[in-house]
Design a protein around this motif. Structure first.
Motif, mmCIF file in Angstrom:
data_model
loop_
_atom_site.group_PDB
_atom_site.id
_atom_site.type_symbol
_atom_site.label_atom_id
_atom_site.label_comp_id
_atom_site.label_asym_id
_atom_site.label_seq_id
_atom_site.Cartn_x
_atom_site.Cartn_y
_atom_site.Cartn_z
ATOM 1 N N LEU A 1 0.486 8.081 13.543
ATOM 2 C CA LEU A 1 1.346 8.651 14.582
ATOM 3 C C LEU A 1 2.801 8.255 14.366
ATOM 4 C CD1 LEU A 1 -0.804 8.052 17.796
ATOM 5 C CD2 LEU A 1 -0.707 10.073 16.347
ATOM 6 N N GLY A 2 3.645 9.248 14.289
ATOM 7 C CA GLY A 2 5.073 8.992 14.256
ATOM 8 C C GLY A 2 5.651 9.002 15.655
ATOM 9 N N VAL A 3 5.100 9.861 16.518
ATOM 10 C CA VAL A 3 5.566 9.969 17.900
ATOM 11 C C VAL A 3 4.417 9.596 18.820
ATOM 12 C CG1 VAL A 3 6.433 11.512 19.685
ATOM 13 C CG2 VAL A 3 7.223 11.766 17.334
ATOM 14 N N THR A 4 4.608 8.595 19.642
ATOM 15 C CA THR A 4 3.575 8.170 20.590
ATOM 16 C C THR A 4 4.180 8.134 21.984
ATOM 17 O OG1 THR A 4 4.143 5.852 20.275
ATOM 18 C CG2 THR A 4 2.434 6.749 18.860
ATOM 19 N N ALA A 5 3.337 7.930 22.980
ATOM 20 C CA ALA A 5 3.815 7.897 24.365
ATOM 21 C C ALA A 5 4.380 6.525 24.696
ATOM 22 C CB ALA A 5 2.690 8.270 25.320
ATOM 23 N N SER A 6 5.370 6.100 23.925
ATOM 24 C CA SER A 6 6.074 4.859 24.204
ATOM 25 C C SER A 6 7.019 5.079 25.367
ATOM 26 C CB SER A 6 6.855 4.417 22.969
ATOM 27 O OG SER A 6 7.774 3.398 23.283
ATOM 28 N N ALA A 7 7.292 4.012 26.098
ATOM 29 C CA ALA A 7 8.224 4.147 27.210
ATOM 30 C C ALA A 7 9.663 4.246 26.729
ATOM 31 C CB ALA A 7 8.084 2.966 28.172
ATOM 32 N N GLY A 8 9.957 3.820 25.496
ATOM 33 C CA GLY A 8 11.264 4.050 24.913
ATOM 34 C C GLY A 8 12.344 3.059 25.279
ATOM 35 N N GLY A 9 12.021 1.786 25.420
ATOM 36 C CA GLY A 9 13.049 0.794 25.708
ATOM 37 C C GLY A 9 12.767 0.038 26.989
ATOM 38 N N HIS A 10 13.355 -1.156 27.101
ATOM 39 C CA HIS A 10 13.039 -2.039 28.217
ATOM 40 C C HIS A 10 13.398 -1.418 29.560
ATOM 41 C CE1 HIS A 10 12.397 -5.714 30.451
ATOM 42 N NE2 HIS A 10 13.635 -5.655 30.924
ATOM 43 N N GLU A 11 14.609 -0.866 29.666
ATOM 44 C CA GLU A 11 15.044 -0.315 30.948
ATOM 45 C C GLU A 11 14.194 0.887 31.343
ATOM 46 O OE1 GLU A 11 19.221 0.835 33.238
ATOM 47 O OE2 GLU A 11 19.181 0.678 31.054
ATOM 48 N N LEU A 12 13.921 1.766 30.385
ATOM 49 C CA LEU A 12 13.106 2.933 30.692
ATOM 50 C C LEU A 12 11.676 2.517 31.021
ATOM 51 C CD1 LEU A 12 13.536 6.290 28.892
ATOM 52 C CD2 LEU A 12 11.315 5.628 29.752
ATOM 53 N N SER A 13 11.183 1.466 30.346
ATOM 54 C CA SER A 13 9.842 0.957 30.640
ATOM 55 C C SER A 13 9.734 0.492 32.083
ATOM 56 C CB SER A 13 9.496 -0.208 29.701
ATOM 57 O OG SER A 13 9.428 0.208 28.371
#
Length: 685
Positions: A142-154
């Motif tokens: 997987l290159g793209v996963t359902a990551s929250a994308g950073g501490h603030e966005l998490s």
């Protein structure tokens, strides 16, 4: 003792008590016998018991209430049916459990719901060898996963997830891209949508009294609760999140009309397969194999951008205002690629400016932590199983299984040691020794936690979201059949209860299944492949090794014997795929997924050329989210750098900006856009 810990002890003891009694009991008996209630006066007990019941109900644990004929509340009887707490047995195959484990292996560390997914796997694999120990399949990367994308966005995601779960109204500041303004929002959050590498919130905006879609990365600052109430709203029963996950880019917003688009037979199969679900398709009247694609649209620009990307193979037939808009955009492209482009002066960079980040979300820690209730229930089952086997547990083993710290584990064990079902009968007793082991009394008094508990909402969402994210891309459809069994056991699809993973733009599921089976059987794969850069078809016979997703879709990573090199083929450009039946011996030197950290995640390929592209002031703020900005200009426009291999790819990218982009250099790329625009001018006349 913290209030949260006291509440958990009450709730777990209440469950144990009701299930141990196996009969309806009165509120008076509960107040007298259940841990945590006995010291309360009548009013305090009534408030706490009501709140505990409501929270258990929100977790899917429904108490049965029997009201007396005279309606006296104090004489209500309460019970908990076993099926309302325990998870129905699910008959997974070994392949399904291995597939579910592999999903966690792929997503661990960068899936926003990885931790509740881990707990869900512990529950559903009860009594079987843990899928967490299954071997790696290695057929998907997987290159793209359902990551929250950073501490603030998490942090925002975690807060919103909790607000959805608890029906809490939230407030936040939001950057509206179209108006280039930041304003306060008050929203009843209904649902989360993961689409195209981004999380979106669907909810009722109080300012408009209407459902609106908010991209989490455009929320500014912190997300806060609007009130201190336990619940603020009820989600409307007619709200259907699926309608938001099945829209094309040009369909978000208020519908403006229906467009008719002519598509040449060259790519008719591709448009029908991948975009047909966003409208309807009929044969063109000339009998050539061309088609007419009819689709509703809300954004003229987004639809025009999609049509222009297809070049001379697509043309808008109506309505007239859309035809005129596309023609005007083509003329704008022509003007901006004729002669020398007049640029505003560059704005000197500020000393405070930070270097722009590369496009694409970085890998971050998981965002959603499951409710501690879920963790305690899972830990209780692990401890009881070890006690009955008279086996000591390693602290590190349990910490790894639940992804918690030493201090958290010791505190959780202490809580469970207090949980009881009345009369001095405790659920279990566990002792943490100095040698780093946990010893459990081999004779626990209660069977209530000796069976897996039903999946709590966030666990169920995590499990099905992981399956939907990977989709049809594991061999033999193991995840699809597992999903059907999970939904049947739960009695409802968790994706309708707060989170949905939208499928990619390319509907490649049928091709993916053929490719997956060829990978699993090490069979040569014959592909009929459309090379968009050259506008031609080619036939390839390749050795398929893995499926990889990226920002533009799914690819099959393969070795091409004819070219003696690893090649990646986009599934949405594969017209037909067929396993030949001829097997091959996998090459140990081939690592087809080696690139997964590169272009699949960033969208940028290694290239010897970089184009400098001007972006208009109207579109600059969108490009800042996606591109690397090299210069800010005085009129609000920007210059971005686009690495590219094929000039045809660069041309399509510029055409898709619908007149708001122009190549500055190199000259041959600028001329290539001009040539493509000349063909479009002939087509739209």
């Amino acid at each position: 003792m913290a209030k949260d810990t006291e509440k958990l002890i009450r709730q777990l003891s209440l469950i144990s008590y009701l299930m141990a009694e196996r009969r309806p009991v009165t509120a008076l008996e509960i107040r007298r016998d259940v841990e945590g209630y006995s010291g309360m006066n009548e009013d305090a007990f009534a408030r706490r018991f009501y709140a505990d019941r409501a929270e258990l109900e929100s977790l899917g644990i429904q108490l049965t209430v029997e009201k007396p004929a005279d309606g006296v509340a104090e004489q209500e009887n309460y019970s908990l049916r076993p099926e309302n707490f325990h998870l129905p047995a699910i008959a997974f195959t070994d392949e399904e459990l291995a597939g579910l484990q592999f999903a966690l292996t792929l997503l661990d560390g960068e899936f926003a719901y990885a931790e509740p997914l881990r707990l869900a796997l512990q529950q559903i694999s009860w009594g079987r060898p843990s899928p967490l120990n299954a071997p790696d399949q290695g057929s998907v990367a997987l290159g793209v996963t359902a990551s929250a994308g950073g501490h603030e966005l998490s942090q925002r995601l975690a807060k919103i997830e909790t607000a959805i779960f608890r029906n809490k109204t939230i407030t936040f500041d939001y950057y509206t891209m179209e108006r280039d303004t930041v304003g306060a929002r008050k929203v009843d959050p209904y649902h989360l949508l993961f689409q195209g590498g981004q999380f979106y919130l669907l909810g009722r905006a109080h300012e408009r009294d209407a459902i609106r879609v908010f991209r989490l990365s455009r929320i500014r600052g912190k997300v806060a609760y609007a009130t201190k109430a336990e619940h603020d709203f009820k989600r409307p029963t007619d709200f259907d999140p699926r309608s938001y996950a099945t829209r094309a880019d040009w369909q978000f917003g208020t519908t403006q009309g229906e467009a008719e688009i002519w598509v040449s037979d060259r790519i008719a199969w591709q448009v029908e397969r991948h975009f047909g679900r966003f409208g309807s398709v009929r044969p063109a009247d000339d009998g050539t194999g061309d088609i007419v694609f009819a689709t509703e649209y809300a954004s003229v620009r987004q639809l025009a951008a999609w049509v222009l990307r297809l070049g001379e193979h697509a043309r808008v037939l109506g309505p007239d205002e859309l035809v005129r808009d596309v023609a005007e955009r083509v003329e704008l492209l022509h003007d901006r690629h004729t002669g020398e482009l007049d640029l505003a002066a560059a704005v000197p960079p500020s000393a405070d400016d930070e270097a722009p980040d590369a496009p694409g979300p970085p890998r971050r820690e998981t965002a959603i932590r499951p409710e501690r209730f879920a963790r305690l229930v899972t830990l209780a089952s692990i401890l009881i199983e070890a006690g009955r086997a008279d086996r000591r547990l390693e602290l590190t083993e349990v910490m790894d299984a639940l992804q918690i710290s030493d201090a958290e584990l010791r505190e959780d064990v202490a809580v469970l040691n207090v949980v009881n079902f009345g009369g001095g009968s405790y659920v279990l007793y566990a002792e943490v020794h100095d040698d780093g082991t946990i010893e459990v009394d081999p004779e626990p008094y209660s069977d209530n936690f000796a069976r897996p508990a039903r999946l709590l909402p966030v666990e169920a969402k995590a499990l099905v979201a992981a399956i939907d994210l990977i989709g049809d891309h594991l061999p033999e459809g193991a995840l699809n059949s597992a999903r059907d069994k999970i939904v049947a056991a739960l009695g409802a699809d968790p994706m309708e209860q707060g989170l949905q993973v939208a499928s990619g733009a390319g509907d490649d599921s049928a091709i993916a299944r053929v490719v997956s089976r060829a990978i699993a059987g090490s069979q040569l794969l014959r592909l009929e492949y459309y090379k968009a850069n050259e506008d031609e078809f080619s036939e390839r016979v390749v050795e398929p090794y893995a499926l990889i997703n990226g920002r533009e879709g799914w690819y099959v990573a393969s070795y091409d014997p004819a070219r003696e090199a690893v090649r990646h083929f986009r599934l949405d450009r594969v017209k037909t795929a067929e396993a030949t039946g001829e097997t091959f011996t996998p090459r140990p030197e081939v690592d087809p997924a080696a690139d997964v950290e590169g272009w699949p995640r960033t969208g940028e390929v290694e290239a010897s050329r970089v184009a400098r592209v001007w972006i208009s002031p109207d579109r600059a703020r969108w490009s800042r989210e996606q591109r690397r900005v090299s210069h800010e200009l005085a009129d609000g426009s920007i210059v971005v750098e686009l690495p590219y291999k094929g000039t045809d790819w660069l041309v399509r990218e510029v055409l898709a900006e619908a007149g708001d982009a122009a190549v500055i250099s190199p000259p041959e790329a600028r001329e290539a856009v001009r040539t493509a625009v000349d063909r479009l001018r002939l087509a739209v006349r």
